[in-house]
Design a protein around this motif. Structure first.
Motif, PDB file in Angstrom:
ATOM      1  N   GLN A   1       6.559 -30.731-115.916  1.00 49.35           N
ATOM      2  CA  GLN A   1       7.027 -31.194-114.609  1.00 49.35           C
ATOM      3  C   GLN A   1       5.934 -30.994-113.563  1.00 49.35           C
ATOM      4  O   GLN A   1       5.309 -29.934-113.491  1.00 49.35           O
ATOM      5  CB  GLN A   1       8.282 -30.424-114.205  1.00 49.35           C
ATOM      6  CG  GLN A   1       8.835 -30.810-112.847  1.00 49.35           C
ATOM      7  CD  GLN A   1      10.202 -30.203-112.594  1.00 49.35           C
ATOM      8  OE1 GLN A   1      11.117 -30.364-113.403  1.00 49.35           O
ATOM      9  NE2 GLN A   1      10.350 -29.513-111.476  1.00 49.35           N
TER      10      GLN A   1
ATOM     11  N   LEU B   1       7.193 -37.979-113.359  1.00 52.15           N
ATOM     12  CA  LEU B   1       7.201 -36.691-112.675  1.00 52.15           C
ATOM     13  C   LEU B   1       7.719 -35.568-113.561  1.00 52.15           C
ATOM     14  O   LEU B   1       7.392 -34.402-113.344  1.00 52.15           O
ATOM     15  CB  LEU B   1       8.050 -36.775-111.405  1.00 52.15           C
ATOM     16  CG  LEU B   1       7.590 -37.812-110.373  1.00 52.15           C
ATOM     17  CD1 LEU B   1       8.528 -37.805-109.170  1.00 52.15           C
ATOM     18  CD2 LEU B   1       6.152 -37.560-109.942  1.00 52.15           C
ATOM     19  N   ARG B   2       8.529 -35.921-114.551  1.00 51.71           N
ATOM     20  CA  ARG B   2       9.053 -34.921-115.474  1.00 51.71           C
ATOM     21  C   ARG B   2       9.197 -35.550-116.849  1.00 51.71           C
ATOM     22  O   ARG B   2       9.579 -36.713-116.984  1.00 51.71           O
ATOM     23  CB  ARG B   2      10.412 -34.403-115.018  1.00 51.71           C
ATOM     24  CG  ARG B   2      11.074 -33.502-116.062  1.00 51.71           C
ATOM     25  CD  ARG B   2      12.468 -33.057-115.697  1.00 51.71           C
ATOM     26  NE  ARG B   2      13.102 -32.403-116.846  1.00 51.71           N
ATOM     27  CZ  ARG B   2      14.301 -31.844-116.827  1.00 51.71           C
ATOM     28  NH1 ARG B   2      15.021 -31.843-115.718  1.00 51.71           N
ATOM     29  NH2 ARG B   2      14.806 -31.288-117.917  1.00 51.71           N
TER      30      ARG B   2
ATOM     31  N   GLY C   1      19.799 -31.268-114.560  1.00 48.78           N
ATOM     32  CA  GLY C   1      18.874 -30.653-113.630  1.00 48.78           C
ATOM     33  C   GLY C   1      19.397 -30.607-112.213  1.00 48.78           C
ATOM     34  O   GLY C   1      19.377 -29.571-111.571  1.00 48.78           O
ATOM     35  N   ASN C   2      19.880 -31.717-111.700  1.00 47.65           N
ATOM     36  CA  ASN C   2      20.385 -31.756-110.339  1.00 47.65           C
ATOM     37  C   ASN C   2      21.907 -31.813-110.398  1.00 47.65           C
ATOM     38  O   ASN C   2      22.476 -32.836-110.763  1.00 47.65           O
ATOM     39  CB  ASN C   2      19.834 -32.992-109.609  1.00 47.65           C
ATOM     40  CG  ASN C   2      20.295 -33.053-108.161  1.00 47.65           C
ATOM     41  OD1 ASN C   2      21.090 -32.228-107.719  1.00 47.65           O
ATOM     42  ND2 ASN C   2      19.781 -34.038-107.429  1.00 47.65           N
TER      43      ASN C   2
ATOM     44  N   CYS D   1      11.904 -38.345-115.736  1.00 55.28           N
ATOM     45  CA  CYS D   1      12.248 -38.631-114.347  1.00 55.28           C
ATOM     46  C   CYS D   1      11.073 -39.397-113.749  1.00 55.28           C
ATOM     47  O   CYS D   1       9.948 -38.880-113.690  1.00 55.28           O
ATOM     48  CB  CYS D   1      12.515 -37.339-113.562  1.00 55.28           C
ATOM     49  SG  CYS D   1      13.775 -37.569-112.271  1.00 55.28           S
TER      50      CYS D   1
ATOM     51  N   CYS E   1      13.482 -39.346-107.799  1.00 58.68           N
ATOM     52  CA  CYS E   1      13.133 -39.983-109.067  1.00 58.68           C
ATOM     53  C   CYS E   1      14.392 -40.374-109.826  1.00 58.68           C
ATOM     54  O   CYS E   1      15.478 -39.841-109.586  1.00 58.68           O
ATOM     55  CB  CYS E   1      12.253 -39.076-109.923  1.00 58.68           C
ATOM     56  SG  CYS E   1      12.914 -37.420-110.233  1.00 58.68           S
TER      57      CYS E   1
ATOM     58  N   SER F   1      17.399 -37.681-109.376  1.00 62.47           N
ATOM     59  CA  SER F   1      17.040 -36.282-109.202  1.00 62.47           C
ATOM     60  C   SER F   1      15.862 -36.209-108.238  1.00 62.47           C
ATOM     61  O   SER F   1      15.520 -37.206-107.576  1.00 62.47           O
ATOM     62  CB  SER F   1      16.709 -35.637-110.552  1.00 62.47           C
ATOM     63  OG  SER F   1      16.535 -34.246-110.416  1.00 62.47           O
ATOM     64  N   ARG F   2      15.227 -35.047-108.186  1.00 62.98           N
ATOM     65  CA  ARG F   2      14.111 -34.839-107.266  1.00 62.98           C
ATOM     66  C   ARG F   2      13.122 -33.882-107.923  1.00 62.98           C
ATOM     67  O   ARG F   2      13.506 -32.817-108.403  1.00 62.98           O
ATOM     68  CB  ARG F   2      14.634 -34.264-105.942  1.00 62.98           C
ATOM     69  CG  ARG F   2      13.630 -34.198-104.813  1.00 62.98           C
ATOM     70  CD  ARG F   2      14.372 -33.957-103.490  1.00 62.98           C
ATOM     71  NE  ARG F   2      13.457 -33.642-102.420  1.00 62.98           N
ATOM     72  CZ  ARG F   2      13.093 -32.410-102.070  1.00 62.98           C
ATOM     73  NH1 ARG F   2      13.610 -31.369-102.725  1.00 62.98           N
ATOM     74  NH2 ARG F   2      12.248 -32.205-101.078  1.00 62.98           N
ATOM     75  N   VAL F   3      11.857 -34.282-107.966  1.00 63.25           N
ATOM     76  CA  VAL F   3      10.799 -33.483-108.590  1.00 63.25           C
ATOM     77  C   VAL F   3       9.589 -33.478-107.663  1.00 63.25           C
ATOM     78  O   VAL F   3       9.179 -34.533-107.170  1.00 63.25           O
ATOM     79  CB  VAL F   3      10.404 -34.051-109.975  1.00 63.25           C
ATOM     80  CG1 VAL F   3       9.195 -33.326-110.530  1.00 63.25           C
ATOM     81  CG2 VAL F   3      11.570 -33.954-110.949  1.00 63.25           C
TER      82      VAL F   3
ATOM     83  N   THR G   1       4.492 -30.146-110.055  1.00 59.21           N
ATOM     84  CA  THR G   1       4.883 -29.322-108.914  1.00 59.21           C
ATOM     85  C   THR G   1       4.240 -29.845-107.631  1.00 59.21           C
ATOM     86  O   THR G   1       4.678 -29.516-106.539  1.00 59.21           O
ATOM     87  CB  THR G   1       4.468 -27.855-109.120  1.00 59.21           C
ATOM     88  OG1 THR G   1       3.046 -27.776-109.300  1.00 59.21           O
ATOM     89  CG2 THR G   1       5.160 -27.275-110.346  1.00 59.21           C
TER      90      THR G   1
ATOM     91  N   HIS H   1       9.279 -28.431-121.662  1.00 54.25           N
ATOM     92  CA  HIS H   1       9.456 -29.075-120.364  1.00 54.25           C
ATOM     93  C   HIS H   1       8.089 -29.233-119.704  1.00 54.25           C
ATOM     94  O   HIS H   1       7.245 -28.330-119.770  1.00 54.25           O
ATOM     95  CB  HIS H   1      10.359 -28.240-119.449  1.00 54.25           C
ATOM     96  CG  HIS H   1      11.736 -28.029-119.980  1.00 54.25           C
ATOM     97  ND1 HIS H   1      12.679 -29.034-120.047  1.00 54.25           N
ATOM     98  CD2 HIS H   1      12.332 -26.920-120.482  1.00 54.25           C
ATOM     99  CE1 HIS H   1      13.797 -28.552-120.557  1.00 54.25           C
ATOM    100  NE2 HIS H   1      13.618 -27.284-120.834  1.00 54.25           N
TER     101      HIS H   1
END
Length: 366
Positions: free
Chosen positions: A214, A198-199, A40-41, A189, A171, A164-166, A216, A212
């Motif tokens: 997630q 968060l994910r 993802g990242n 995540c 996260c 990563s970041r969500v 927002t 998926h």
């Protein structure tokens, strides 16, 4: 048959269902490679550090605990195939039980309420409310499905995928990797500031993404009052049609003269519950067995008078795998968010248990 009856007949079958380095070889290794490639990242520092697995499991346990007690709200996106759902969620704990509200923000207007194990799905445009006891029906981003993470070390490995970041939050990304083809894998995540999930993504037995979920937007709420936290059907118009799903409990169904078992179960799975019901639409009696490995859950239904199923007729419906077969005048159906191999094994191995009835009768006579 009316639309209501057809819908009830369909939904009653959907259960509370609605997953060392050498151990990561073969299926596990293939899944891990796919998970890493799609982390993802692109700037994440991916680390497959099996040595930190206990710390990762502890981190998941912390997330489960916080999400069960934390009051929060937000918006999340659910993607499966070409279907995209946008949902608003509000969650809190009320006197030791979960109170949760889910509101669809696209598609048909609908609202899902949960109070403890009791759920209500409200369809305002249809004027219908569907009620049932489904302990496993939750937001797709509820943490409790991972509450048994410490007990599934033989069937799943946990590896780090870096950071990563969500939804604007940093996260920790990690993969829950199956060790065989009888279960799916997960990518999580978990927020660093507050350990919320968060994910959550699900991957099949060869590493293809299935769905998926997630956030927002996430809101940490100090206090929130839900209109139904004392009465699940509060504020619902009195002229709405109330439909009880899951079938009527029964004590003396004719089919109960036989005893059915799943032997052997797929590795790592066990029967968590079993109950007898009567389908209010068809009038047929059925036994409902809930099968779980601690993450993945499937259901087996043994129903009388439905012997038209072909053996091992595996298919997919609404993202879930289904298999069925006929045994004389009995229909055996398995359904779950699990691989085809799992539902096929469940229906193939659901058989009459010989000798149990006569033994029970003998003991009763004594």
């Amino acid at each position: 048959m009316s639309g209501t009856r057809r819908l009830a007949q369909t939904l009653f079958l959907v259960p509370a269902a609605f997953l060392a380095v050498e151990s990561l070889a073969d299926t596990g290794a293939r899944w891990t490679e796919t998970a890493v490639e799609s982390a993802g990242n692109p700037e994440s520092s991916v680390q497959l550090d099996v040595g930190s697995e206990s710390a990762l499991r502890q981190r998941i346990g912390e997330m489960v605990d916080v999400m069960s007690r934390h009051t929060y709200g937000g918006r999340f996106m659910h993607v499966r195939g070409d279907e995209i759902e946008l949902m608003r969620v509000v969650h809190r704990e009320v006197e030791g039980q979960r109170a949760e509200l889910l509101v669809a923000e696209n598609g048909e207007v609908r609202e899902i309420r949960r109070l403890g194990d009791r759920c209500a799905c409200i369809w305002p445009q249809r004027g219908q409310v569907m009620l049932g006891d489904y302990p496993n029906i939750t937001s797709r981003l509820a943490g409790e499905r991972f509450g048994s993470i410490d007990s599934v070390s033989d069937t799943y490995r946990v590896v780090s995928l870096g950071q990563s970041r969500v939804a604007g939050e940093s996260c920790d990304m990690m993969a829950i990797v199956p060790t065989d083809d009888y279960r799916y894998g997960y990518k999580l995540c978990i927020g660093q500031k507050t350990p919320l999930l968060l994910r959550m993504s699900i991957y099949d037995e060869v590493g293809r993404p299935i769905e998926h979920n997630q956030f927002t937007q996430v809101e940490s709420l100090e206090r929130v009052e839900l209109s139904f936290q004392e009465d699940l059907v509060a504020d619902i118009d009195s002229d709405f049609e109330m439909i009880e799903l899951g079938g009527e409990p029964v004590e003396n169904a004719p089919i109960r003269q036989e005893s059915w078992v799943v032997d052997p179960l797929p590795s790592g799975y066990s029967i968590k519950s079993r109950s007898w019901r009567r389908n209010p639409v068809t009038g047929q009696y059925f036994e409902h067995l809930v099968i779980s490995d601690g993450l993945a859950t499937a259901s087996v239904f043994v129903e009388e008078g439905r012997g038209e199923a072909s053996r091992q007729a595996s298919r997919t419906s609404q993202g879930m795998k289904i298999a069925a077969r006929a045994v004389d005048d009995i229909r055996v159906t398995a359904i779950g968010d699990v691989p085809s191999a799992t539902v096929e094994a469940l229906v193939a191995n659901t058989v009459r248990e010989s000798g149990k009835d006569s033994e029970a009768d003998s003991k009763s006579g004594d």
